[in-house]
Design an enzyme around this catalytic site. Structure first.
Site, PDB file in Angstrom:
ATOM      1  N   SER A 139      -5.611   2.337  10.473  1.00  0.00           N
ATOM      2  CA  SER A 139      -6.969   2.044   9.800  1.00  0.00           C
ATOM      3  C   SER A 139      -6.910   0.652   9.334  1.00  0.00           C
ATOM      4  CB  SER A 139      -6.850   3.235   8.580  1.00  0.00           C
ATOM      5  OG  SER A 139      -8.161   2.670   7.559  1.00  0.00           O
ATOM      6  N   TYR A 152      -2.475   6.369   0.786  1.00  0.00           N
ATOM      7  CA  TYR A 152      -3.155   6.444   1.968  1.00  0.00           C
ATOM      8  C   TYR A 152      -3.060   5.076   2.623  1.00  0.00           C
ATOM      9  CZ  TYR A 152      -6.825   6.458   5.610  1.00  0.00           C
ATOM     10  OH  TYR A 152      -7.538   6.423   6.831  1.00  0.00           O
TER      11      TYR A 152
END
Length: 259
Positions: A139, A152
């Protein structure tokens, strides 16, 4: 040597579903794994109806310590081995780390980090033998500190670092290793994470299908990192021009105001 397949984790929704479709459209036989067997079965039926080889369906919860063994046993029973591994499964949780459920955050690490690592190592011999590759879903968050989604962001930083190092180690064996780093993508991820897309999502938005196609092309071209979308490509470049503390404050202001 058994028949060669591409394993896609988290194939029941979002980018994972689109990655499965892209690989299938390019002639790969698939093995699909996720928790939701009904969705996997529907996707497998869709792919087979288009004339592709019927995918293997392997229902599995990647938070389980036995997940890797379960997947390996299913592949062995089917007489197949891996040519490509697509570590797509993952999820996020929005909120302050000290306030979020601890068990859920550890489950996030189990899926985003441990399962990805275990599958990459468990099947490395097959990938080397078949001169295949690994596509890991990172990401753009992995390039940033992430107050408001601390675990995360940290998990995706691991994915980027691990992928790059593994790429260097496996290159002499003819194995391609690529990390796909999208920005905000309209999918079930936001609902699971517990937040609504903001202005950043509108600006950086790239549809799941386009992300999957970029990831596939990048892996086949043996790219180190794939950043789908013009806006996302700019982010790592811009980060070089700002102090880490400034980036930390900026991300914190953006994320924490949503809480």
């Amino acid at each position: 040597m058994g028949e060669r397949v591409t394993l896609v984790t988290g194939a029941s929704a979002g980018i994972g579903t689109e990655l499965a479709r892209v690989f299938a459209a390019n002639g790969h036989r698939l093995a699909l794994t996720a928790r939701r067997e009904d969705r996997l079965a529907a996707l497998a039926q869709e792919i087979a109806a288009k004339g592709g080889p019927a995918p293997l369906v392997i229902p599995c919860d990647l938070t389980s310590p036995d997940a890797g063994a379960t997947i390996e046993a299913a592949l062995s029973a089917a007489g197949v081995e891996l040519e490509y591994l697509v570590n797509n499964a993952g999820f996020g949780l929005f909120g302050k780390a000290v306030q979020l459920d601890r068990t859920e955050q550890l489950d996030m690490i189990a899926v985003n980090v441990r399962a990805l690592t275990e599958l990459s190592l468990r099947f490395s011999d097959q990938l080397i033998r078949n001169k295949g590759g690994i596509l890991n879903l990172g990401s753009v968050a992995g390039f940033l500190p992430g107050p408001g989604m601390a675990v995360y962001y940290a998990s995706k930083a691991y994915v980027i670092s691990f992928t790059e190092a593994l790429r260097k180690e496996l290159a002499p064996h003819g194995v391609r290793v690529t990390v796909l780093c999208p920005g905000p993508v309209p999918s079930e991820f936001q609902d699971r994470a517990g937040f609504k897309p903001g202005v950043d999502s509108v600006i950086l938005n790239v549809p799941p299908k386009a992300v999957a196609e970029a990831g596939y092309r990048g892996l086949m071209a043996d790219k180190r990192v794939v950043l789908p979308g013009i806006g996302i490509k700019i982010v790592p470049f811009l980060l070089r021009w700002f102090p880490r503390g400034f980036i930390l404050d900026a991300v914190g202001r953006l994320q924490l105001k949503r809480s």
